[in-house]
Scaffold this active site. Structure first.
Site, PDB file in Angstrom:
ATOM      1  N   GLN A 230       0.937  -1.055  -0.077  1.00 15.18           N
ATOM      2  CA  GLN A 230      -0.112  -0.023  -0.027  1.00 15.18           C
ATOM      3  C   GLN A 230       0.862   1.359   0.110  1.00 15.18           C
ATOM      4  O   GLN A 230       0.388   2.577  -0.339  1.00 15.18           O
ATOM      5  CB  GLN A 230      -1.062  -0.044   1.261  1.00 15.18           C
ATOM      6  CG  GLN A 230      -2.163  -0.967   1.101  1.00 15.18           C
ATOM      7  CD  GLN A 230      -3.053  -1.309   2.117  1.00 15.18           C
ATOM      8  OE1 GLN A 230      -2.728  -1.765   3.385  1.00 15.18           O
ATOM      9  NE2 GLN A 230      -3.905  -0.243   2.120  1.00 15.18           N
TER      10      GLN A 230
ATOM     11  N   ASN B 140      -1.982 -10.713   8.147  1.00 11.82           N
ATOM     12  CA  ASN B 140      -2.830  -9.914   8.590  1.00 11.82           C
ATOM     13  C   ASN B 140      -4.258 -10.291   8.058  1.00 11.82           C
ATOM     14  O   ASN B 140      -4.454 -10.663   6.838  1.00 11.82           O
ATOM     15  CB  ASN B 140      -2.319  -8.323   7.790  1.00 11.82           C
ATOM     16  CG  ASN B 140      -3.432  -7.389   7.963  1.00 11.82           C
ATOM     17  OD1 ASN B 140      -3.424  -6.717   8.867  1.00 11.82           O
ATOM     18  ND2 ASN B 140      -4.233  -7.251   7.000  1.00 11.82           N
ATOM     19  N   GLU B 141      -5.302  -9.915   9.090  1.00  9.65           N
ATOM     20  CA  GLU B 141      -6.694 -10.116   8.561  1.00  9.65           C
ATOM     21  C   GLU B 141      -6.780 -11.531   7.705  1.00  9.65           C
ATOM     22  O   GLU B 141      -7.233 -11.584   6.680  1.00  9.65           O
ATOM     23  CB  GLU B 141      -7.191  -8.839   7.950  1.00  9.65           C
ATOM     24  CG  GLU B 141      -7.312  -7.985   8.670  1.00  9.65           C
ATOM     25  CD  GLU B 141      -8.117  -6.677   8.065  1.00  9.65           C
ATOM     26  OE1 GLU B 141      -8.486  -6.743   7.148  1.00  9.65           O
ATOM     27  OE2 GLU B 141      -8.320  -5.603   9.019  1.00  9.65           O
TER      28      GLU B 141
ATOM     29  N   HIS C 206       0.788  -9.345   4.275  1.00 11.89           N
ATOM     30  CA  HIS C 206      -0.402  -8.362   4.522  1.00 11.89           C
ATOM     31  C   HIS C 206      -1.269  -8.371   3.165  1.00 11.89           C
ATOM     32  O   HIS C 206      -1.022  -7.422   2.258  1.00 11.89           O
ATOM     33  CB  HIS C 206       0.044  -7.036   4.587  1.00 11.89           C
ATOM     34  CG  HIS C 206      -1.132  -6.061   5.245  1.00 11.89           C
ATOM     35  ND1 HIS C 206      -0.977  -5.516   6.425  1.00 11.89           N
ATOM     36  CD2 HIS C 206      -2.280  -5.617   4.673  1.00 11.89           C
ATOM     37  CE1 HIS C 206      -2.297  -4.620   6.365  1.00 11.89           C
ATOM     38  NE2 HIS C 206      -2.990  -4.939   5.380  1.00 11.89           N
TER      39      HIS C 206
HETATM   40  C1  BGC Z   1      -6.472  -3.866   5.968  1.00 15.34           C
HETATM   41  C2  BGC Z   1      -5.760  -2.507   5.577  1.00 15.34           C
HETATM   42  C3  BGC Z   1      -6.796  -1.541   4.815  1.00 15.34           C
HETATM   43  C4  BGC Z   1      -7.891  -1.009   5.857  1.00 15.34           C
HETATM   44  C5  BGC Z   1      -8.701  -0.199   5.570  1.00 15.34           C
HETATM   45  C6  BGC Z   1      -7.481  -3.441   6.680  1.00 15.34           C
HETATM   46  O1  BGC Z   1      -8.718  -4.177   6.053  1.00 15.34           O
HETATM   47  O2  BGC Z   1      -5.514  -4.717   6.831  1.00 15.34           O
HETATM   48  O3  BGC Z   1      -4.946  -3.248   4.413  1.00 15.34           O
HETATM   49  O4  BGC Z   1      -6.199  -0.559   4.120  1.00 15.34           O
HETATM   50  O5  BGC Z   1      -8.474  -2.200   6.527  1.00 15.34           O
HETATM   51  O6  BGC Z   1      -9.777  -0.805   4.421  1.00 15.34           O
END
Ligand code: BGC
Length: 386
Positions: free
Chosen positions: A17, A156-157, A113
């Site tokens: 990002q 991540n997530e 990520h």
């Molecule tokens: C993610 C980020 C994303 C943010 C806002 C999360 O889902 O980890 O990469 O930019 O939220 O959408």
């Protein structure tokens, strides 16, 4: 409201990002139509050129008063071909860690990520039976970059990764698609293997879950529980026994008898179309603590807005919710804002989440008042009522 001593204050980013030029990742390839996937509004391109400008970015955070910087290392750079490790990429991330430490920022590193190397994606991605093993091999190879790092986030997530495993699915504005059950299992397996590797090197391992504050309307409690089970709870349960769990919260999702309800017409919306709902983070923390029972870090929380005063309002509201969790005895150890910089919001540069803006032509950094505000809260370790 004073926070516990040693509470971490920071900001988060992700490689794809902000770095720019991440050409070997599946996202880049999707952006240009070389891999299947929904079309994007704009490609990531040079992003914020933080691949080169990270010392300046970290210095801004440190100078403001923050003490922690969470960033991700890019698998597609470290292992650009199946089984081939780039020492130069490892060195790059070692320099980033060293720079953070020199500036007085504790680096928290995310291994994954959202983005994957192209070869991994072409060979089935997270659908492949070999995926968890491949990820573990990468985690092992990345260890030299993590030498002086304490906190490591494996994935991540994972709940979003499971959703994104279907390339046609974009980021939803309400609720979350169900994800792919077999991918969820693979991600849990990959996480467990990576935790072992990272712990073996003396680090504290966890992963960060997108918490969605699923709120049932009266009578829809069972529907909401079932909705959250596969989209959130399974990933929090998998953090049981980890060193910590990360909560990432932005908004809530109200659930009716048939599932997610549309956002109220009267509700304020952010630039991502989500409902302005700062206390979501408190609900995420409570669910994470109830299910995983391990120390909690807020590893992402923030708002996409062009109105920086509103960013401060939102963050204040979120920190009040964090403080009330701590008052209730929950072991919350840090707050990391999303995001340090305006960044590539997975298809577009329009939603601006940053504490720092930058010029699209010159890359010149422009810290926003919200950075100074959060830095002051961090220095005082106290949130003074407005
Ligand atoms: C993610 C980020 C994303 C943010 C806002 C999360 O889902 O980890 O990469 O930019 O939220 O959408």
């Amino acid at each position: 409201m004073t926070f516990p001593s040693g509470f971490l204050w920071g900001a988060s980013t992700a490689a794809h990002q902000i770095e720019g030029g991440n050409v070997n990742s599946d996202w880049w390839q999707r952006e240009w139509g070389h891999l299947p996937g929904a079309s994007v509004e704009s490609p990531s391109g040079d992003a914020a050129d933080s691949y080169h400008r990270y010392p300046e970015d970290m210095a801004l955070l440190a100078a403001a008063g923050l003490d922690t910087y969470r960033f991700s290392i890019e698998w597609a750079r470290i292992e650009p071909e199946d089984g081939w490790i780039s020492r130069a990429a490892i060195d790059h991330y070692r320099r980033m860690v060293a720079t953070a430490l020199e500036l007085g920022l504790q680096p928290m590193i995310t291994l994954h990520h959202f983005t994957n190397p192209v070869w991994f994606a072409r060979d089935g991605g997270w659908h492949s039976d070999a995926a968890a093993e491949r990820f573990a091999r990468y985690a092992e190879a990345a260890l030299p970059a993590l030498e002086d790092v304490d906190l490591v986030c494996t994935i991540n997530e994972p709940n979003m990764v499971s959703v994104l495993a279907d390339p046609e699915v974009g980021f939803p504005s309400i609720g979350l698609p169900p994800g792919v059950p077999a991918v969820t299992e693979t991600l849990v397996d990959a996480h467990r293997r990576a935790v072992q590797i990272v712990r073996g090197a003396g680090k504290r391992a966890g992963w960060s879950v997108a918490t969605q504050a699923y709120q049932p309307v009266p009578g829809a409690e069972a529907v909401a529980a079932a909705y959250g089970a596969s989209r959130e709870d399974v990933f929090l349960d998998a953090a049981t026994g980890d060193d910590w769990v990360g909560v990432q919260a932005y908004t809530r999702t109200r659930i009716g008898p048939d599932g997610p309800l549309p956002i109220d017409d009267a509700a304020e919306r952010t630039l991502t179309g989500w409902e302005y709902y700062p206390s979501a983070v408190g609900e995420g923390i409570r669910n994470a603590w109830a299910r995983a029972g391990v120390p909690v870090y807020v590893t992402e929380n923030g708002i996409a807005t062009a109105d920086d005063d509103r960013r401060i309002d939102y963050t204040r509201g979120a920190l009040e919710a964090v403080a009330s969790c701590i008052d209730d005895g929950i072991d919350v150890r840090g707050y990391l804002h999303w995001s340090a910089l305006d960044n590539y919001e997975w298809g577009s540069y329009r939603p601006t989440f940053g504490l720092v803006a930058w010029d699209r032509d010159t890359f010149e950094r422009h810290p926003k008042p919200s950075l100074a505000w959060l830095g002051e809260v961090a220095r005082a370790n106290t949130l003074v009522p407005a």
